[in-house]
Design a protein around this motif. Structure first.
Motif, PDB file in Angstrom:
ATOM      1  N   PHE A  45       7.428  -9.671  11.405  1.00 46.66           N
ATOM      2  CA  PHE A  45       8.904  -9.365  11.063  1.00 46.66           C
ATOM      3  C   PHE A  45       9.324 -10.200   9.927  1.00 46.66           C
ATOM      4  CE2 PHE A  45       9.251  -8.437  15.610  1.00 46.66           C
ATOM      5  CZ  PHE A  45      10.050  -7.348  15.955  1.00 46.66           C
ATOM      6  N   ARG A  46       8.472 -11.238   9.550  1.00 48.99           N
ATOM      7  CA  ARG A  46       8.927 -11.933   8.480  1.00 48.99           C
ATOM      8  C   ARG A  46       8.479 -11.254   6.968  1.00 48.99           C
ATOM      9  NH1 ARG A  46      10.042 -13.440   4.280  1.00 48.99           N
ATOM     10  NH2 ARG A  46      10.373 -15.439   3.459  1.00 48.99           N
ATOM     11  N   TYR A  47       7.154 -10.573   7.334  1.00 50.05           N
ATOM     12  CA  TYR A  47       6.592 -10.300   5.881  1.00 50.05           C
ATOM     13  C   TYR A  47       6.365  -8.600   5.751  1.00 50.05           C
ATOM     14  CZ  TYR A  47       5.232 -14.958   5.123  1.00 50.05           C
ATOM     15  OH  TYR A  47       5.472 -16.475   4.579  1.00 50.05           O
ATOM     16  N   ILE A  48       6.442  -7.961   6.962  1.00 52.70           N
ATOM     17  CA  ILE A  48       6.422  -6.479   6.838  1.00 52.70           C
ATOM     18  C   ILE A  48       7.096  -6.217   5.947  1.00 52.70           C
ATOM     19  CG2 ILE A  48       6.308  -4.397   8.104  1.00 52.70           C
ATOM     20  CD1 ILE A  48       4.311  -5.551   9.939  1.00 52.70           C
ATOM     21  N   PRO A  49       8.731  -6.120   6.059  1.00 56.37           N
ATOM     22  CA  PRO A  49       9.686  -5.720   5.378  1.00 56.37           C
ATOM     23  C   PRO A  49       9.482  -5.881   3.875  1.00 56.37           C
ATOM     24  CG  PRO A  49      10.517  -6.831   7.301  1.00 56.37           C
ATOM     25  CD  PRO A  49       9.234  -7.202   7.341  1.00 56.37           C
ATOM     26  N   GLU A  50       8.573  -6.711   3.569  1.00 56.86           N
ATOM     27  CA  GLU A  50       8.491  -7.084   2.059  1.00 56.86           C
ATOM     28  C   GLU A  50       7.381  -6.284   1.635  1.00 56.86           C
ATOM     29  OE1 GLU A  50       7.880 -11.161   1.611  1.00 56.86           O
ATOM     30  OE2 GLU A  50       9.611 -11.879   2.246  1.00 56.86           O
ATOM     31  N   ILE A  51       6.524  -5.611   2.229  1.00 59.12           N
ATOM     32  CA  ILE A  51       5.490  -4.661   1.852  1.00 59.12           C
ATOM     33  C   ILE A  51       5.866  -3.622   0.980  1.00 59.12           C
ATOM     34  CG2 ILE A  51       3.519  -3.064   2.700  1.00 59.12           C
ATOM     35  CD1 ILE A  51       3.172  -4.484   5.219  1.00 59.12           C
ATOM     36  N   ASP A  52       5.115  -3.444  -0.241  1.00 63.78           N
ATOM     37  CA  ASP A  52       5.203  -2.413  -1.158  1.00 63.78           C
ATOM     38  C   ASP A  52       4.445  -1.324  -0.875  1.00 63.78           C
ATOM     39  OD1 ASP A  52       6.039  -0.863  -3.333  1.00 63.78           O
ATOM     40  OD2 ASP A  52       4.480  -1.623  -4.511  1.00 63.78           O
ATOM     41  N   TRP A  53       5.255  -0.047   0.005  1.00 65.85           N
ATOM     42  CA  TRP A  53       4.774   1.033   0.519  1.00 65.85           C
ATOM     43  C   TRP A  53       4.306   2.116  -0.653  1.00 65.85           C
ATOM     44  CZ3 TRP A  53       2.653   0.497   5.238  1.00 65.85           C
ATOM     45  CH2 TRP A  53       3.107  -0.315   5.962  1.00 65.85           C
ATOM     46  N   SER A  54       3.186   1.825  -1.201  1.00 67.02           N
ATOM     47  CA  SER A  54       2.769   2.675  -2.213  1.00 67.02           C
ATOM     48  C   SER A  54       1.227   3.008  -2.091  1.00 67.02           C
ATOM     49  CB  SER A  54       2.848   1.946  -3.595  1.00 67.02           C
ATOM     50  OG  SER A  54       1.776   0.795  -3.726  1.00 67.02           O
ATOM     51  N   TRP A  55       0.656   3.898  -2.849  1.00 65.89           N
ATOM     52  CA  TRP A  55      -0.663   4.140  -2.707  1.00 65.89           C
ATOM     53  C   TRP A  55      -1.633   2.980  -2.506  1.00 65.89           C
ATOM     54  CZ3 TRP A  55      -4.474   2.645  -6.053  1.00 65.89           C
ATOM     55  CH2 TRP A  55      -3.943   2.367  -7.314  1.00 65.89           C
ATOM     56  N   LYS A  56      -1.193   1.820  -2.953  1.00 68.85           N
ATOM     57  CA  LYS A  56      -2.116   0.661  -3.069  1.00 68.85           C
ATOM     58  C   LYS A  56      -2.313   0.324  -1.581  1.00 68.85           C
ATOM     59  CE  LYS A  56      -0.220  -0.593  -7.558  1.00 68.85           C
ATOM     60  NZ  LYS A  56       0.567  -1.788  -8.183  1.00 68.85           N
ATOM     61  N   VAL A  57      -1.493   0.372  -0.807  1.00 66.34           N
ATOM     62  CA  VAL A  57      -1.793  -0.053   0.658  1.00 66.34           C
ATOM     63  C   VAL A  57      -3.353   0.727   1.227  1.00 66.34           C
ATOM     64  CG1 VAL A  57       0.512  -0.722   0.972  1.00 66.34           C
ATOM     65  CG2 VAL A  57      -0.263   1.531   1.751  1.00 66.34           C
ATOM     66  N   LEU A  58      -3.473   1.746   0.750  1.00 59.68           N
ATOM     67  CA  LEU A  58      -4.763   2.687   1.031  1.00 59.68           C
ATOM     68  C   LEU A  58      -5.822   1.515   1.060  1.00 59.68           C
ATOM     69  CD1 LEU A  58      -5.746   5.444   1.900  1.00 59.68           C
ATOM     70  CD2 LEU A  58      -6.184   5.840  -0.545  1.00 59.68           C
TER      71      LEU A  58
END
Length: 305
Positions: A45-58
């Motif tokens: 809950f602390r860090y997932i909202p800060e994830i940058d959802w781009s192709w980089k998470v692949l």
């Protein structure tokens, strides 16, 4: 420096207390319950909202798959060459293919990169758990013929959806999509702060060292893959995907974590060469202090920010 001292002190305290029998048997299960049911969900809950959802998470999704696949191919070839028993082969595949990406990985990230970078490793950790809960469990149960029938679809689904950090990950993704939960971050920070000391102390309680000379050759192959070759594979994958940012660094770093302690314990529980499983976990943690330092240093040059 403080984080390095924390890692050493907490693991050492666990080892010492375990050897002196200062705590009841299976005390680590209570510690694990706090980490799994409270601290790790809070971390999601602390860090997932800060994830940058781009192709980089692949890279974080494919990285654990590559580590597992590489382990399967290497150990299968090694098993044929050395005519290994099925139990030893399974023990090596499990302990080489899955890393300790949360209980040790997150404290190591905090020590080398700072707590602010943990969010770049959460997806890698979640994918590692999914692999553990599916293909690793199936591999272990299939290798233990009397339990082979347990590895069915319902069993796997129940195991995945009863894992609190995974549920927290799904909830955090859903909630973050329509509301801002940053006001509760100070509270979550307090819970997240308990991950490292409790998880590390629990690891110390569970580390076992058996007769290593009989397993030295297998152990050497396993540690070489898990601590050096696996992160190299993810590094090559990062270059292939043209990923050279902080996410790439943390993905390679997580790939170099020592063996997944729960996977090792499960394989040991089903008699998949218990001694080798324990040695892969225990000695892997010790050598990882050196190899993590190596990867931290080399990644500064190979994946410059």
């Amino acid at each position: 420096m403080t984080n390095f001292i924390l890692i050493i002190v907490c693991i050492s305290a666990g080892i010492i207390m375990s050897r002196l029998n200062l705590l009841p048997k299976d005390s680590h299960k209570s510690l694990n319950a706090w980490v799994l049911y409270v601290a790790l969900p809070a971390l999601s809950f602390r860090y997932i909202p800060e994830i940058d959802w781009s192709w980089k998470v692949l890279l974080q999704i494919l990285g654990p798959l590559l580590v597992w696949g590489g382990s399967w191919l290497l150990i299968s070839a090694y098993a044929r060459m050395k005519t290994l028993s099925q139990t030893t082969r399974t023990a090596l595949i499990i302990t080489c293919g899955l890393g300790n990406t949360s209980f040790l990985g997150f404290p190591m990230i905090s020590a080398f990169y700072g707590e602010s970078e943990i969010h770049n490793a959460i997806l890698f950790d979640q994918m590692t758990f999914l692999l553990f809960s599916t293909v690793a469990v199936i591999t272990i149960l299939k290798s233990s013929s009397e339990n082979a029938q347990q590895a069915n679809f319902n069993y796997i689904v129940k195991k995945v959806f009863r894992f609190p950090p995974f549920l927290a990950c799904i909830c955090a993704l859903a909630i973050a999509s329509f509301t801002d939960i940053s006001p509760i971050n100070p509270f979550l920070d307090k819970l997240v702060a308990t991950v490292s000391p409790i998880a590390l102390f629990s690891i110390g309680l569970q580390i076992k060292f058996g007769a290593w000379k009989e397993e030295l050759q297998h152990l050497s192959v396993g540690l070489f893959y898990k601590l050096l070759l696996a992160p190299l594979l993810v590094l090559l994958l990062a270059y292939t995907l043209n990923a050279t940012d902080g996410v790439a660094r943390l993905s390679v770093f997580e790939a170099g974590m020592p063996s997944h302690i729960t996977a090792g314990l499960l394989a040991s529980q089903y008699n998949q060469n218990s001694n080798l499983c324990n040695l892969m976990v225990g000695t892997g943690i010790i050598f990882s202090f050196l190899t993590c330092g190596f990867w931290y240093w080399i990644l500064r040059f190979l994946l410059p920010l």
